[in-house]
Design a protein around this motif. Sequence first.
Motif, PDB file in Angstrom:
ATOM      1  N   GLU A  79     -31.770 -16.532  -1.371  1.00 51.99           N
ATOM      2  CA  GLU A  79     -30.801 -17.411  -0.732  1.00 51.99           C
ATOM      3  C   GLU A  79     -30.178 -18.339  -1.779  1.00 51.99           C
ATOM      4  O   GLU A  79     -30.832 -18.719  -2.752  1.00 51.99           O
ATOM      5  N   LEU A  97     -16.688 -18.010   5.355  1.00 54.10           N
ATOM      6  CA  LEU A  97     -17.949 -17.275   5.237  1.00 54.10           C
ATOM      7  C   LEU A  97     -18.442 -16.821   6.615  1.00 54.10           C
ATOM      8  O   LEU A  97     -18.889 -15.679   6.772  1.00 54.10           O
ATOM      9  N   LYS A  98     -18.337 -17.711   7.584  1.00 52.92           N
ATOM     10  CA  LYS A  98     -18.781 -17.373   8.930  1.00 52.92           C
ATOM     11  C   LYS A  98     -17.987 -16.197   9.489  1.00 52.92           C
ATOM     12  O   LYS A  98     -18.555 -15.272  10.083  1.00 52.92           O
ATOM     13  N   ARG A 101     -19.029 -12.936   7.710  1.00 53.42           N
ATOM     14  CA  ARG A 101     -20.338 -12.459   8.152  1.00 53.42           C
ATOM     15  C   ARG A 101     -20.265 -11.833   9.540  1.00 53.42           C
ATOM     16  O   ARG A 101     -20.929 -10.832   9.812  1.00 53.42           O
ATOM     17  N   THR A 102     -19.450 -12.417  10.394  1.00 49.25           N
ATOM     18  CA  THR A 102     -19.264 -11.845  11.734  1.00 49.25           C
ATOM     19  C   THR A 102     -18.565 -10.490  11.649  1.00 49.25           C
ATOM     20  O   THR A 102     -18.924  -9.543  12.356  1.00 49.25           O
ATOM     21  N   THR A 104     -18.414  -8.281   9.061  1.00 44.36           N
ATOM     22  CA  THR A 104     -19.107  -7.213   8.342  1.00 44.36           C
ATOM     23  C   THR A 104     -20.574  -7.036   8.729  1.00 44.36           C
ATOM     24  O   THR A 104     -21.148  -5.977   8.486  1.00 44.36           O
ATOM     25  N   GLY A 105     -21.175  -8.080   9.297  1.00 42.76           N
ATOM     26  CA  GLY A 105     -22.604  -8.016   9.577  1.00 42.76           C
ATOM     27  C   GLY A 105     -23.456  -8.240   8.351  1.00 42.76           C
ATOM     28  O   GLY A 105     -24.685  -8.070   8.400  1.00 42.76           O
ATOM     29  N   LEU A 106     -22.838  -8.612   7.235  1.00 49.75           N
ATOM     30  CA  LEU A 106     -23.548  -8.864   5.985  1.00 49.75           C
ATOM     31  C   LEU A 106     -23.633 -10.361   5.715  1.00 49.75           C
ATOM     32  O   LEU A 106     -22.805 -11.141   6.189  1.00 49.75           O
ATOM     33  N   GLN A 107     -24.623 -10.747   4.904  1.00 50.51           N
ATOM     34  CA  GLN A 107     -24.729 -12.145   4.498  1.00 50.51           C
ATOM     35  C   GLN A 107     -23.744 -12.481   3.392  1.00 50.51           C
ATOM     36  O   GLN A 107     -23.266 -13.603   3.303  1.00 50.51           O
ATOM     37  N   ASP A 108     -23.451 -11.508   2.544  1.00 49.55           N
ATOM     38  CA  ASP A 108     -22.440 -11.706   1.505  1.00 49.55           C
ATOM     39  C   ASP A 108     -21.922 -10.346   1.058  1.00 49.55           C
ATOM     40  O   ASP A 108     -22.164  -9.339   1.729  1.00 49.55           O
ATOM     41  N   PHE A 131     -15.794  -8.015   2.801  1.00 47.14           N
ATOM     42  CA  PHE A 131     -16.364  -9.355   2.783  1.00 47.14           C
ATOM     43  C   PHE A 131     -15.627 -10.186   1.740  1.00 47.14           C
ATOM     44  O   PHE A 131     -15.921 -10.151   0.560  1.00 47.14           O
TER      45      PHE A 131
END
Length: 297
Positions: A79, A97-98, A101-102, A104-108, A131
């Motif tokens: 993280e 960023l939010k 993430r919504t 792509t379903g990825l954190q980054d 992303f």
Amino acid sequence: MSWINDVVRPKIKSLLNKREVPENLWIKDPESGELVFLRDLEANHYVVPNSGYHMRMSAPKRLAHFFDAGRYETIPLPEVAIDPLKFRDERRYTDRLKDARTKTGLQDAVLVGAGFVEGVPLVAAVQDFDFMGGSLGMAAGEAVIAGMEAALQRQQPFVMFAASGGARMQEGILSLMQLPRTTAGVIALREAKLPYIVVLTNPTTGGVTASYAMLGDIQIAEPGALIGFAGPRVIEQTIREKLPEGFQRSEYLHAHGMVDMVVPRHELRPTIARLCALLGPKAEAAPESQRAISVVA
């Protein structure tokens, strides 16, 4: 009652039985304008059947297509601080960023997995252009480094699928610091005599091409990919000259010695497996029953 039976009830039934039709059943080929059925495109690894145009793939789908039977172990990623510069332009960075993430379903922008390709064990990282344009920030840089460290610990080759618009401007100098950090990771792989193979996909530009994307032991490009530091339009405006046909495309770079080979997506798996087996540490291929560690949907 006849009005209710003849008009009202049929309308209610039609509303309840109405089927929702997805809007993305057909995808338009950017080159020819041809409409391609989405299921046919997915079955063909997102390569347009008639034109051969290579569409972008999401990171999870890329890993699923790449590893044997679509099975791989997801490498945990560290993280990092979110919005360390408290950046805001038209919108807050945290909101961008939010949304990413919504979507792509990825954190980054980078996803890392380990598994087998044609029976050869390796670690692979994929940049997802959806992303925030695959931009390189602290989280993406840490993900690339985590993938390299996993390859070092396992003594396995490392494969990088690059797709990026460059450094992430919302993180400023912290983003640019990922260039030397990832380069140090490449040096560590080289010192350990582990193969580092880069697959340049469309597009790979900006700061990413100034670091790990152009430092592979073997540089592979997908057909028609845009590869370079600055874009063609910026270069033309700077030098005030017309660029050659196909400038900064995979085939042009291959002809001028900037990449080692241009490989269609269908041939990537056997090509990379052969290179890893040739260049990597000698190890027996795992039996079919032991190749999958986990299944990722």
